[in-house]
Design a protein around this motif. Structure first.
Motif, PDB file in Angstrom:
ATOM      1  N   ASP A   1      52.413  21.474  -2.310  1.00  0.00           N
ATOM      2  CA  ASP A   1      52.339  21.617  -0.853  1.00  0.00           C
ATOM      3  C   ASP A   1      52.211  23.068  -0.412  1.00  0.00           C
ATOM      4  O   ASP A   1      51.980  23.341   0.760  1.00  0.00           O
ATOM      5  CB  ASP A   1      53.585  21.020  -0.201  1.00  0.00           C
ATOM      6  CG  ASP A   1      53.601  19.505  -0.298  1.00  0.00           C
ATOM      7  OD1 ASP A   1      52.518  18.902  -0.430  1.00  0.00           O
ATOM      8  OD2 ASP A   1      54.702  18.932  -0.234  1.00  0.00           O
TER       9      ASP A   1
ATOM     10  N   THR B   1      52.308  27.161   3.359  1.00  0.00           N
ATOM     11  CA  THR B   1      52.167  25.706   3.321  1.00  0.00           C
ATOM     12  C   THR B   1      50.707  25.339   3.511  1.00  0.00           C
ATOM     13  O   THR B   1      50.023  25.882   4.385  1.00  0.00           O
ATOM     14  CB  THR B   1      53.010  25.061   4.436  1.00  0.00           C
ATOM     15  OG1 THR B   1      54.372  25.466   4.247  1.00  0.00           O
ATOM     16  CG2 THR B   1      52.917  23.543   4.393  1.00  0.00           C
ATOM     17  N   LEU B   2      50.231  24.425   2.675  1.00  0.00           N
ATOM     18  CA  LEU B   2      48.847  23.975   2.756  1.00  0.00           C
ATOM     19  C   LEU B   2      48.700  22.879   3.799  1.00  0.00           C
ATOM     20  O   LEU B   2      49.624  22.110   4.056  1.00  0.00           O
ATOM     21  CB  LEU B   2      48.384  23.435   1.405  1.00  0.00           C
ATOM     22  CG  LEU B   2      48.336  24.447   0.262  1.00  0.00           C
ATOM     23  CD1 LEU B   2      48.011  23.747  -1.047  1.00  0.00           C
ATOM     24  CD2 LEU B   2      47.323  25.531   0.559  1.00  0.00           C
ATOM     25  N   GLY B   3      47.515  22.801   4.367  1.00  0.00           N
ATOM     26  CA  GLY B   3      47.180  21.715   5.279  1.00  0.00           C
ATOM     27  C   GLY B   3      46.778  20.494   4.473  1.00  0.00           C
ATOM     28  O   GLY B   3      47.017  20.417   3.264  1.00  0.00           O
ATOM     29  N   PRO B   4      46.117  19.534   5.113  1.00  0.00           N
ATOM     30  CA  PRO B   4      45.768  18.291   4.423  1.00  0.00           C
ATOM     31  C   PRO B   4      44.661  18.443   3.380  1.00  0.00           C
ATOM     32  O   PRO B   4      44.609  17.671   2.428  1.00  0.00           O
ATOM     33  CB  PRO B   4      45.334  17.361   5.558  1.00  0.00           C
ATOM     34  CG  PRO B   4      44.938  18.273   6.661  1.00  0.00           C
ATOM     35  CD  PRO B   4      45.786  19.493   6.525  1.00  0.00           C
TER      36      PRO B   4
ATOM     37  N   ARG C   1      43.068  19.542   0.162  1.00  0.00           N
ATOM     38  CA  ARG C   1      43.620  20.022  -1.102  1.00  0.00           C
ATOM     39  C   ARG C   1      42.557  20.266  -2.161  1.00  0.00           C
ATOM     40  O   ARG C   1      42.887  20.538  -3.305  1.00  0.00           O
ATOM     41  CB  ARG C   1      44.641  19.018  -1.654  1.00  0.00           C
ATOM     42  CG  ARG C   1      45.829  18.773  -0.749  1.00  0.00           C
ATOM     43  CD  ARG C   1      46.641  20.047  -0.550  1.00  0.00           C
ATOM     44  NE  ARG C   1      47.622  19.909   0.492  1.00  0.00           N
ATOM     45  CZ  ARG C   1      48.855  19.531   0.315  1.00  0.00           C
ATOM     46  NH1 ARG C   1      49.288  19.233  -0.873  1.00  0.00           N
ATOM     47  NH2 ARG C   1      49.670  19.452   1.345  1.00  0.00           N
TER      48      ARG C   1
ATOM     49  N   SER D   1      38.545  24.417  -0.415  1.00  0.00           N
ATOM     50  CA  SER D   1      39.277  24.537   0.855  1.00  0.00           C
ATOM     51  C   SER D   1      40.542  25.364   0.682  1.00  0.00           C
ATOM     52  O   SER D   1      40.869  26.209   1.520  1.00  0.00           O
ATOM     53  CB  SER D   1      39.635  23.157   1.405  1.00  0.00           C
ATOM     54  OG  SER D   1      38.483  22.442   1.734  1.00  0.00           O
TER      55      SER D   1
ATOM     56  N   TYR E   1      41.403  28.951   2.449  1.00  0.00           N
ATOM     57  CA  TYR E   1      42.626  29.097   3.233  1.00  0.00           C
ATOM     58  C   TYR E   1      43.490  30.231   2.676  1.00  0.00           C
ATOM     59  O   TYR E   1      44.005  31.068   3.439  1.00  0.00           O
ATOM     60  CB  TYR E   1      43.401  27.781   3.262  1.00  0.00           C
ATOM     61  CG  TYR E   1      44.638  27.821   4.114  1.00  0.00           C
ATOM     62  CD1 TYR E   1      44.551  28.004   5.489  1.00  0.00           C
ATOM     63  CD2 TYR E   1      45.899  27.673   3.554  1.00  0.00           C
ATOM     64  CE1 TYR E   1      45.686  28.051   6.276  1.00  0.00           C
ATOM     65  CE2 TYR E   1      47.038  27.707   4.326  1.00  0.00           C
ATOM     66  CZ  TYR E   1      46.931  27.899   5.689  1.00  0.00           C
ATOM     67  OH  TYR E   1      48.067  27.947   6.464  1.00  0.00           O
TER      68      TYR E   1
END
Length: 161
Positions: free
Chosen positions: A27, A47-50, A52, A56, A60
């Protein structure tokens, strides 16, 4: 006929295995910055977004690295206005396109080296399966930034620093 079917199945499986999109299961990911001393490398977790998939997450992480650590943290920072235009990951190399504002970096090896050291360490962490990074500025390859102390015409890796 059975051998032909098995051969085709093996080729298809091999293609899928080598071309599937790698995803991260964690995460968070580490983003690095360099302290004001110019050498001390410090990770911080974001923290990662949706999304994965590797591309991407690399984009990020690069944008977070260029934006810098939280306010009040003593760190060497990219010049104001510097943006990550794109990150393309091919094999084990990330190709990073930065906006032209990066060229406003204070002349000299200190800031240039620290900025790119943080970016290279951010993108070459094991979870991203990237071992080197190439740099574009405004979409074009450049040999160096105006300070001239960091060679950008060859891929950068952790051993570059």
């Amino acid at each position: 006929m059975v051998l032909v079917v098995l051969f085709v199945a093996a080729v298809a499986a091999a293609w899928w295995y080598t071309h599937r999109q790698q995803t991260l299961n964690d995460d968070t990911i580490a983003v690095y910055y360099v302290k004001d001393d110019g050498t001390t490398l410090v990770p911080w977790r974001i923290t990662l977004g949706p999304a994965r998939d590797r591309a991407s997450v690399a984009y990020y992480a690069a944008t977070q690295c260029v934006a810098g650590p939280p306010p009040g943290t003593e760190a060497v920072r990219f010049p104001a206005g510097t943006l990550v235009r794109s990150v393309h990951v091919v094999g084990s190399t990330a190709d990073v396109d930065l906006s032209k504002e990066v060229a406003a970096s204070a002349e000299g090896g200190f800031a240039e080296s620290a900025e790119f050291k943080a970016l290279v360490w951010t993108l070459t962490q094991p979870s991203l399966h990237v071992s080197s990074m190439t740099v574009r500025v405004g979409g074009a390859r450049v040999a160096t930034l105006p300070g001239g102390h960091l060679e950008l015409d060859e891929p950068l890796s952790r051993s570059s620093f």
